[in-house]
Design an enzyme around this catalytic site. Sequence first.
Site, short mmCIF file in Angstrom:
data_model
loop_
_atom_site.label_atom_id
_atom_site.label_comp_id
_atom_site.label_asym_id
_atom_site.label_seq_id
_atom_site.Cartn_x
_atom_site.Cartn_y
_atom_site.Cartn_z
N SER A 33 -9.83 1.91 2.77
CA SER A 33 -8.92 2.66 1.93
C SER A 33 -7.90 1.80 1.18
O SER A 33 -7.30 2.29 0.21
CB SER A 33 -8.18 3.71 2.76
N SER A 88 -10.10 -0.45 6.94
CA SER A 88 -9.48 -0.23 5.62
C SER A 88 -8.79 -1.44 5.00
O SER A 88 -8.41 -1.39 3.84
CB SER A 88 -8.48 0.92 5.69
N LYS A 111 0.85 -1.20 0.00
CA LYS A 111 0.00 0.00 0.00
C LYS A 111 0.88 1.25 0.00
O LYS A 111 1.92 1.28 0.66
CB LYS A 111 -0.91 -0.02 1.23
#
Lengths: 97, 479
Positions: free
Chosen positions: B154, B178, B79
């Site tokens: 997210s 997330s 990420k």
Amino acid sequence: MANIISDETIDYVGILAKLELSAEEKEQAKKDMESMLDYIDKLNELDTTGVEPMSHVFQVNNVFREDVVTNGDDRENILKNAPEEKNGMFNVPKTFD
Amino acid sequence: MSILDYTATTLAAKIKAGEISAIEATKAVLEQIEKTEELYNCYVTIDKDGALKQAEEIQSKIESGELVSPLAGVPVAIKDNICTEGMLTTCSSKILGNFVPTFSAEVVENLKKAGAVIIGKTNMDEFAMGSTTETSAYGVTRNPKNPEHVPGGSSGGSAAAVAANECFYALGSDTGGSIRQPAGYCGVVGMKPTYSTVSRYGLIAYGSSLDQIGPLCKDVTDCATILDIISSHDTKDSTSVGKKTDYTKALVNDVKGMKIGIPRDYFGDGLDSEVKKAVLNAAKVLESRGAILEEFDLGLVEYAIPAYYTIAAAEASSNLERFDGIKYGYRTEEFSDLHNMYKKTRSEGFGAEVKRRIMLGSFVLSSGYYDAYYLKALKVKALIKKAFDDAFSKYDVILGPVAPTTAPKLGESLSDPIKMYLGDIYTISINLAGLPAISLPCGIASNGLPIGLQLIGDCYKENNIIQTAYTYEQAGKED
């Protein structure tokens, strides 16, 4: 209770947040904050008398260590990320006359 | 069967056995990226040459016997809020559009030691603030199960990359759901470990008391294996506890006597009927394997979201003060003085959702409002933690849905922030209480989108949820 955010408050929060909002953004920010605060006010339904605020979920103690440098000098690479650099230092706008 | 269909652990075993090389696996992933990335947009940065170079080095270390980790040679995606030395790390924000970290996060170091091939950095909601990956400054990511829908957020890029076979596993971060929510939306496995299990050193902070890094992957075995590799004690993260557990030991196909609590308040209004049916059906499967189910009232569920957004916004407003246009990242072109430079840089560099949360956070921390909002939220957090403590005095695992619905359509969520925040109702309290929770697929809705099952454990009891998840997964293969 409906929260009302005044122009003064939104300007003050803008100073704290270091954000410059356009007139349009300011109106939107007022609306957003009012509806979020109305929503957050739901917490007042709960009686929290005598409850300690919990900032950390676990019992943690401060961690001490010897103050010894363990990383090397990476100035050149670090400064590569700087928007402006001068003589091996961060260059900042003039802060006082 | 294509290489891409293997799980991370199966692929690693085949690489170890000499059936496939790390280079072949990396090339297979890069070819897949060529085919599908234009549509899905899972990545912000793809390091094709670097990945192939890593694969070659790792392959020779595997062959010489120097690398014996259970995931050696397997391509991974990271990420974009996790620092990678020498590789662009943007947090999907304009303000960090040119930021190249001079060091790697501890998790990345742990992965490198284990012989992971880092493919690139995945798209996300800007600074991890959002539930759809639509607040990214680098375009939306599409859900590989149906590109008209969001992948969740997210960590939407990480979940989509796993679902689209654009990597074999990925790292995400979870502040309010997330990792678990995008895993649920994309039909993959995702886990948020107990707070403090995985070092946050090098994770660009959003809500420091809530943030935790975890895996997104293809199955429960991969999940436990990755967790073994990324969890560590790190003196650079003062909240790192470093309780070392062997998570793969929990990969046991048995739940006899496992006490599973089903909170009635997770199945009320707002929960889609198909999601409800699939999740309760999963509970029945576990019951048929010997688990003991009991319904109970957890309480306080509706207070978790307002408490969370107060605390997370407060921490975000403080954490994001560091983006000032001096040390790294974007600086505005024209300005009159220092303060004007700060303000213009931040106003131009941050997106709307980030600004909304910084404003709210600055307000709830400001003098005169601190007690009424911020301290109140911390008191409610204490009550929520106590509700979970009470539940875990009776149950080993709490079972519920990940999200109230399947993945929404692109463009439907951002116009009404509070409605979007409500989608986090089943995941958010877990972060407030620091608990571990896993999300795994438990069915497909009539719209063709995956449904996620969430299993929540007590602090440091990851093994209870891994064992339960593994048993459920195996039951699906047996039936």
